[in-house]
Scaffold this motif. Structure first.
Motif, mmCIF file in Angstrom:
data_model
loop_
_atom_site.group_PDB
_atom_site.id
_atom_site.type_symbol
_atom_site.label_atom_id
_atom_site.label_comp_id
_atom_site.label_asym_id
_atom_site.label_seq_id
_atom_site.Cartn_x
_atom_site.Cartn_y
_atom_site.Cartn_z
ATOM 1 N N VAL A 1 0.850 -1.191 0.000
ATOM 2 C CA VAL A 1 0.000 0.000 0.000
ATOM 3 C C VAL A 1 0.887 1.243 0.000
ATOM 4 C CG1 VAL A 1 -1.837 1.228 1.195
ATOM 5 C CG2 VAL A 1 -1.729 -1.275 1.299
ATOM 6 N N ARG A 2 0.528 2.238 -0.785
ATOM 7 C CA ARG A 2 1.323 3.469 -0.862
ATOM 8 C C ARG A 2 0.963 4.369 0.309
ATOM 9 N NH1 ARG A 2 2.155 5.703 -6.833
ATOM 10 N NH2 ARG A 2 4.338 5.200 -6.577
ATOM 11 N N GLN A 3 1.316 3.919 1.472
ATOM 12 C CA GLN A 3 0.990 4.638 2.693
ATOM 13 C C GLN A 3 2.155 4.488 3.659
ATOM 14 O OE1 GLN A 3 -2.369 3.000 4.723
ATOM 15 N NE2 GLN A 3 -2.447 4.600 6.270
ATOM 16 N N LEU A 4 2.512 5.572 4.343
ATOM 17 C CA LEU A 4 3.592 5.531 5.309
ATOM 18 C C LEU A 4 3.042 5.280 6.708
ATOM 19 C CD1 LEU A 4 5.854 8.502 4.118
ATOM 20 C CD2 LEU A 4 6.261 6.050 3.823
ATOM 21 N N VAL A 5 3.709 4.396 7.432
ATOM 22 C CA VAL A 5 3.341 4.110 8.813
ATOM 23 C C VAL A 5 4.576 4.279 9.685
ATOM 24 C CG1 VAL A 5 1.490 2.527 8.183
ATOM 25 C CG2 VAL A 5 3.802 1.642 8.517
ATOM 26 N N VAL A 6 4.367 4.348 10.988
ATOM 27 C CA VAL A 6 5.459 4.503 11.948
ATOM 28 C C VAL A 6 5.510 3.279 12.841
ATOM 29 C CG1 VAL A 6 6.301 5.849 13.904
ATOM 30 C CG2 VAL A 6 5.347 7.016 11.925
ATOM 31 N N THR A 7 6.700 2.683 12.960
ATOM 32 C CA THR A 7 6.906 1.533 13.837
ATOM 33 C C THR A 7 8.021 1.860 14.818
ATOM 34 O OG1 THR A 7 6.273 0.000 12.061
ATOM 35 C CG2 THR A 7 7.450 -0.927 13.940
ATOM 36 N N THR A 8 7.808 1.534 16.080
ATOM 37 C CA THR A 8 8.795 1.790 17.123
ATOM 38 C C THR A 8 9.377 0.469 17.623
ATOM 39 O OG1 THR A 8 7.720 3.823 17.836
ATOM 40 C CG2 THR A 8 9.169 2.772 19.423
ATOM 41 N N PHE A 9 10.706 0.434 17.759
ATOM 42 C CA PHE A 9 11.407 -0.756 18.239
ATOM 43 C C PHE A 9 12.187 -0.420 19.501
ATOM 44 C CE2 PHE A 9 11.070 -1.040 13.641
ATOM 45 C CZ PHE A 9 10.573 -2.313 13.446
ATOM 46 N N GLU A 10 12.279 -1.389 20.382
ATOM 47 C CA GLU A 10 13.101 -1.252 21.574
ATOM 48 C C GLU A 10 14.198 -2.307 21.479
ATOM 49 O OE1 GLU A 10 11.109 -1.630 25.416
ATOM 50 O OE2 GLU A 10 11.667 0.466 25.699
ATOM 51 N N LEU A 11 15.464 -1.890 21.596
ATOM 52 C CA LEU A 11 16.597 -2.769 21.341
ATOM 53 C C LEU A 11 17.309 -3.146 22.636
ATOM 54 C CD1 LEU A 11 17.936 -0.715 18.349
ATOM 55 C CD2 LEU A 11 16.728 -2.878 18.184
ATOM 56 N N LYS A 12 17.882 -4.340 22.616
ATOM 57 C CA LYS A 12 18.640 -4.808 23.771
ATOM 58 C C LYS A 12 19.694 -5.802 23.307
ATOM 59 C CE LYS A 12 18.135 -7.082 28.274
ATOM 60 N NZ LYS A 12 17.183 -7.736 29.201
ATOM 61 N N ALA A 13 20.901 -5.670 23.837
ATOM 62 C CA ALA A 13 21.975 -6.615 23.512
ATOM 63 C C ALA A 13 21.929 -7.761 24.523
ATOM 64 C CB ALA A 13 23.330 -5.926 23.565
ATOM 65 N N MET A 14 21.903 -8.984 24.015
ATOM 66 C CA MET A 14 21.840 -10.170 24.877
ATOM 67 C C MET A 14 23.099 -11.000 24.689
ATOM 68 S SD MET A 14 17.892 -11.373 24.352
ATOM 69 C CE MET A 14 18.161 -12.728 25.493
ATOM 70 N N LYS A 15 23.703 -11.419 25.789
ATOM 71 C CA LYS A 15 24.881 -12.274 25.721
ATOM 72 C C LYS A 15 24.464 -13.719 25.927
ATOM 73 C CE LYS A 15 29.202 -9.921 26.569
ATOM 74 N NZ LYS A 15 30.408 -9.875 27.389
ATOM 75 N N SER A 16 24.929 -14.574 25.047
ATOM 76 C CA SER A 16 24.652 -16.002 25.150
ATOM 77 C C SER A 16 25.959 -16.742 24.914
ATOM 78 C CB SER A 16 23.600 -16.411 24.115
ATOM 79 O OG SER A 16 23.372 -17.798 24.166
ATOM 80 N N ARG A 17 26.542 -17.231 26.000
ATOM 81 C CA ARG A 17 27.863 -17.861 25.953
ATOM 82 C C ARG A 17 28.883 -16.865 25.419
ATOM 83 N NH1 ARG A 17 26.370 -23.963 23.809
ATOM 84 N NH2 ARG A 17 24.999 -24.503 25.559
ATOM 85 N N ASP A 18 29.452 -17.147 24.246
ATOM 86 C CA ASP A 18 30.512 -16.271 23.736
ATOM 87 C C ASP A 18 30.033 -15.379 22.596
ATOM 88 O OD1 ASP A 18 30.084 -18.308 21.984
ATOM 89 O OD2 ASP A 18 32.201 -18.630 21.488
ATOM 90 N N ARG A 19 28.723 -15.234 22.445
ATOM 91 C CA ARG A 19 28.228 -14.392 21.365
ATOM 92 C C ARG A 19 27.207 -13.404 21.906
ATOM 93 N NH1 ARG A 19 24.538 -17.627 17.150
ATOM 94 N NH2 ARG A 19 24.252 -15.491 16.424
#
Length: 255
Positions: free
Chosen positions: A168-186
């Protein structure tokens, strides 16, 4: 106070480092220079292989850096003021790239103009400390033709993106919340829409988890996330359905 001498090519961009009293300029041919803001003395220079598409100053807790996107789609991370290359990674096959650091300099948003390729979010520390065996930690947001983005000033890891609403030729707004997660060595990036995301009464109990390349330990972490039993998990093959879920619940991105 001072004026830079005539340069071989026109200047096209500049950023400043107030605490260091430095100015960094980029010219039309991709030549980067760092100047002392008080005297105009040229501190260092570095020439990109192609012209510059975007530049962003990064006053990270671990030091000051310059993030530069080439017209060929490569992101360079340079030390300031020495302008030594710390890392380089391919962003997009596009000459027009936008870069935007979060207020706490922990995240870097990168998008290509007028491209169907989804914008990327990098964990800045992985750009400053690259590994020979692994690519920098990043995730691709499943939104198309993003046009604008901004970081919430009071929520350093909250990103708002304006983008096209599917076909659809329509603009929308999306909000994201970010977080870094450690799992073992990555380290992985967990991103979700904030709790205040508007949702209809009919869908108020739904949440969605989007999984990309996930390690077993990270998958276990995902399965232990709080949420109602009717929460749904979708795989890579269901990307087209993601936007309708974004409008009814929270969404997690993991790579």
């Amino acid at each position: 106070i001072w004026s830079s001498p005539l340069q071989p090519a026109p200047l096209v961009n500049l950023v400043t480092y107030p605490q260091l009293q430095l100015v960094a300029t980029v010219d039309q041919q991709g030549l980067i220079k760092v100047w002392k803001a008080e005297t105009g003395w040229e501190w260092a220079s570095f020439c990109l292989p192609t012209s510059c598409s975007a530049v962003e100053a990064c006053d990270h807790p671990e030091g000051s850096f310059l993030l530069v996107a080439c017209a060929e789609g490569t992101l360079y991370t340079l030390t300031v003021p020495q302008l030594q290359v710390v890392s380089k990674v391919t962003l997009f096959p596009s000459p027009f790239v936008c870069l935007l650091c979060s207020p706490d300099r922990q995240w870097l948003f990168a998008s290509a103009h007028n491209s169907d390729l989804g914008p990327k979010v990098f964990y800045t520390r992985s750009l400053l400390h690259p590994s020979e065996d692994e690519l920098p930690v990043s995730t691709t947001l499943t939104v198309r033709l993003s046009s604008k983005a901004c970081w919430a000033p009071d929520e350093a890891a909250r990103l708002t993106v304006m983008h096209r609403n599917g076909s659809v030729r329509q603009l929308v707004v999306t909000t994201f919340e970010l977080k870094a997660m450690k799992s073992r060595d990555r380290v992985s990036i967990l991103g979700k829409s904030p709790p205040c995301w508007p949702r209809s009464a009919h869908h108020q109990h739904h949440s969605v988890v989007f999984l990309g390349r996930v390690s077993v330990s990270l998958l276990n972490t995902c399965s232990s996330l709080p949420g109602p039993p009717e929460s749904q998990v979708i795989g890579m093959g269901h990307c087209a359905q993601l936007e309708q879920f974004l409008r009814i619940g929270s969404c997690c991105f993991m790579t």
